[in-house]
Design a protein around this motif. Sequence first.
Motif, PDB file in Angstrom:
ATOM      1  N   GLY A   2      33.342  52.305  12.837  1.00 51.63           N
ATOM      2  CA  GLY A   2      33.724  50.974  13.270  1.00 51.63           C
ATOM      3  C   GLY A   2      34.663  50.325  12.279  1.00 51.63           C
ATOM      4  O   GLY A   2      35.273  50.994  11.443  1.00 51.63           O
ATOM      5  N   LYS A   3      34.763  49.009  12.367  1.00 54.30           N
ATOM      6  CA  LYS A   3      35.625  48.230  11.497  1.00 54.30           C
ATOM      7  C   LYS A   3      34.798  47.150  10.809  1.00 54.30           C
ATOM      8  O   LYS A   3      33.846  46.624  11.385  1.00 54.30           O
ATOM      9  CB  LYS A   3      36.738  47.560  12.309  1.00 54.30           C
ATOM     10  N   THR A   4      35.190  46.797   9.600  1.00 55.67           N
ATOM     11  CA  THR A   4      34.536  45.699   8.900  1.00 55.67           C
ATOM     12  C   THR A   4      35.577  44.797   8.258  1.00 55.67           C
ATOM     13  O   THR A   4      36.676  45.235   7.916  1.00 55.67           O
ATOM     14  CB  THR A   4      33.565  46.195   7.800  1.00 55.67           C
ATOM     15  N   ARG A   5      35.201  43.545   8.102  1.00 60.61           N
ATOM     16  CA  ARG A   5      35.990  42.569   7.342  1.00 60.61           C
ATOM     17  C   ARG A   5      35.005  41.733   6.525  1.00 60.61           C
ATOM     18  O   ARG A   5      33.981  41.305   7.060  1.00 60.61           O
ATOM     19  CB  ARG A   5      36.805  41.650   8.256  1.00 60.61           C
ATOM     20  N   THR A   6      35.331  41.496   5.273  1.00 65.73           N
ATOM     21  CA  THR A   6      34.456  40.708   4.418  1.00 65.73           C
ATOM     22  C   THR A   6      35.100  39.357   4.134  1.00 65.73           C
ATOM     23  O   THR A   6      36.242  39.282   3.687  1.00 65.73           O
ATOM     24  CB  THR A   6      34.165  41.441   3.098  1.00 65.73           C
ATOM     25  N   LEU A   7      34.354  38.299   4.420  1.00 66.05           N
ATOM     26  CA  LEU A   7      34.780  36.927   4.146  1.00 66.05           C
ATOM     27  C   LEU A   7      34.043  36.454   2.898  1.00 66.05           C
ATOM     28  O   LEU A   7      32.812  36.481   2.848  1.00 66.05           O
ATOM     29  CB  LEU A   7      34.450  36.011   5.329  1.00 66.05           C
ATOM     30  N   ARG A   8      34.810  35.994   1.905  1.00 65.95           N
ATOM     31  CA  ARG A   8      34.202  35.567   0.645  1.00 65.95           C
ATOM     32  C   ARG A   8      34.308  34.054   0.512  1.00 65.95           C
ATOM     33  O   ARG A   8      35.387  33.489   0.665  1.00 65.95           O
ATOM     34  CB  ARG A   8      34.892  36.243  -0.538  1.00 65.95           C
ATOM     35  N   SER A   9      33.190  33.416   0.211  1.00 67.13           N
ATOM     36  CA  SER A   9      33.185  31.975  -0.048  1.00 67.13           C
ATOM     37  C   SER A   9      32.833  31.749  -1.512  1.00 67.13           C
ATOM     38  O   SER A   9      32.665  32.698  -2.278  1.00 67.13           O
ATOM     39  CB  SER A   9      32.173  31.269   0.861  1.00 67.13           C
ATOM     40  N   ASN A  10      32.674  30.477  -1.873  1.00 67.83           N
ATOM     41  CA  ASN A  10      32.340  30.168  -3.265  1.00 67.83           C
ATOM     42  C   ASN A  10      30.862  30.396  -3.565  1.00 67.83           C
ATOM     43  O   ASN A  10      30.441  30.253  -4.709  1.00 67.83           O
ATOM     44  CB  ASN A  10      32.724  28.717  -3.595  1.00 67.83           C
ATOM     45  N   SER A  11      30.060  30.751  -2.563  1.00 66.97           N
ATOM     46  CA  SER A  11      28.628  30.924  -2.809  1.00 66.97           C
ATOM     47  C   SER A  11      28.035  32.169  -2.162  1.00 66.97           C
ATOM     48  O   SER A  11      26.832  32.405  -2.289  1.00 66.97           O
ATOM     49  CB  SER A  11      27.856  29.690  -2.329  1.00 66.97           C
ATOM     50  N   GLY A  12      28.849  32.964  -1.486  1.00 68.35           N
ATOM     51  CA  GLY A  12      28.315  34.177  -0.863  1.00 68.35           C
ATOM     52  C   GLY A  12      29.382  34.853  -0.038  1.00 68.35           C
ATOM     53  O   GLY A  12      30.545  34.429  -0.022  1.00 68.35           O
ATOM     54  N   GLN A  13      28.992  35.923   0.616  1.00 73.47           N
ATOM     55  CA  GLN A  13      29.920  36.691   1.432  1.00 73.47           C
ATOM     56  C   GLN A  13      29.287  36.964   2.795  1.00 73.47           C
ATOM     57  O   GLN A  13      28.062  37.070   2.913  1.00 73.47           O
ATOM     58  CB  GLN A  13      30.254  38.031   0.773  1.00 73.47           C
ATOM     59  N   ILE A  14      30.132  37.091   3.813  1.00 74.25           N
ATOM     60  CA  ILE A  14      29.697  37.549   5.127  1.00 74.25           C
ATOM     61  C   ILE A  14      30.555  38.752   5.501  1.00 74.25           C
ATOM     62  O   ILE A  14      31.785  38.686   5.408  1.00 74.25           O
ATOM     63  CB  ILE A  14      29.833  36.451   6.195  1.00 74.25           C
ATOM     64  N   ARG A  15      29.901  39.830   5.875  1.00 74.05           N
ATOM     65  CA  ARG A  15      30.628  41.017   6.335  1.00 74.05           C
ATOM     66  C   ARG A  15      30.511  41.095   7.848  1.00 74.05           C
ATOM     67  O   ARG A  15      29.411  41.145   8.404  1.00 74.05           O
ATOM     68  CB  ARG A  15      30.068  42.283   5.682  1.00 74.05           C
ATOM     69  N   LEU A  16      31.658  41.068   8.504  1.00 69.78           N
ATOM     70  CA  LEU A  16      31.724  41.222   9.953  1.00 69.78           C
ATOM     71  C   LEU A  16      31.838  42.708  10.276  1.00 69.78           C
ATOM     72  O   LEU A  16      32.584  43.429   9.615  1.00 69.78           O
ATOM     73  CB  LEU A  16      32.926  40.471  10.523  1.00 69.78           C
ATOM     74  N   MET A  17      31.090  43.152  11.291  1.00 71.19           N
ATOM     75  CA  MET A  17      31.069  44.563  11.662  1.00 71.19           C
ATOM     76  C   MET A  17      31.289  44.700  13.161  1.00 71.19           C
ATOM     77  O   MET A  17      30.653  44.007  13.952  1.00 71.19           O
ATOM     78  CB  MET A  17      29.724  45.197  11.299  1.00 71.19           C
ATOM     79  N   GLN A  18      32.189  45.602  13.530  1.00 71.53           N
ATOM     80  CA  GLN A  18      32.387  45.955  14.933  1.00 71.53           C
ATOM     81  C   GLN A  18      32.198  47.463  15.055  1.00 71.53           C
ATOM     82  O   GLN A  18      32.960  48.241  14.466  1.00 71.53           O
ATOM     83  CB  GLN A  18      33.780  45.561  15.425  1.00 71.53           C
ATOM     84  N   PHE A  19      31.180  47.875  15.807  1.00 74.08           N
ATOM     85  CA  PHE A  19      30.854  49.291  15.922  1.00 74.08           C
ATOM     86  C   PHE A  19      31.516  49.890  17.158  1.00 74.08           C
ATOM     87  O   PHE A  19      31.547  49.272  18.223  1.00 74.08           O
ATOM     88  CB  PHE A  19      29.338  49.477  15.976  1.00 74.08           C
TER      89      PHE A  19
END
Length: 247
Positions: A2-19
């Motif tokens: 699949g594909k992933t994108r990581t969004l970084r903020s000043n207090s954490g990260q969110i990884r988006l995943m599309q399988f």
Amino acid sequence: SGKTRTLRSNSGQIRLMQFDRPTAAARAAGIVPVQGPGITHVCFQSPDSKPIFPKFVAAGAKPLSRTGDLVQLRPDVPVKYAYLRDADGTMIEIEQLLLENLTFDHRMRHVAIASLDIDRTVAFYTAVLGKAPRERRSNLVNKTLDVTASIDDLKLDVAWFNVGNLELEIWEYLNPVPMPATEARPLEALGHNMIVFDVSDTAVALQRLQDAGGLRVASPSPIDGGEIAFGRDPDGNLIGFFQPGSD
């Protein structure tokens, strides 16, 4: 794959995943209800002077609140709240702070788990994190929360852990009572699928998880210039332990 994108903020990260090829079980899993069980939402905060709630709505998120807007749960607490669901049905919480001179435009505030047994879950994370929750509240009832979640007669037990830059929020819904899952939620099902903690030693973290009653899922393997290992908490939620590389 699949594909992933990581969004970084000043207090954490969110990884988006599309399988590419989600299993039939993942496709049939549906969205996680407000009352869970499972990883229900990530909370974002913004100052009242720089609201992010309308940005989420403009991007396609649908408010759950019966008013369609933010709600202030208590007059003595300077925060307005809202639950929303994005285009995939994944739940987001917004906290809009009615305070002056805040130093950020927005930040991640917490990740929330809805548990089937809060005492068991709190004991597990106390052992894994090596600290007690900063606060616990029992039999929490608030009719304004009913409006926010669009569920009548909510009743909750709640605990909060301070975890580095974020908080881990644990809820047990006493009403409505969540339906236990027959098996662990598939990794590729829509919604929040894991919580990942930065650690200094993945092997030590995995051992603490097992000693606390969790299930070891995968031994350390390379990712993002470091290594990651996986386990599940007593409710079956997938937990990752990431050890960054030396750089």
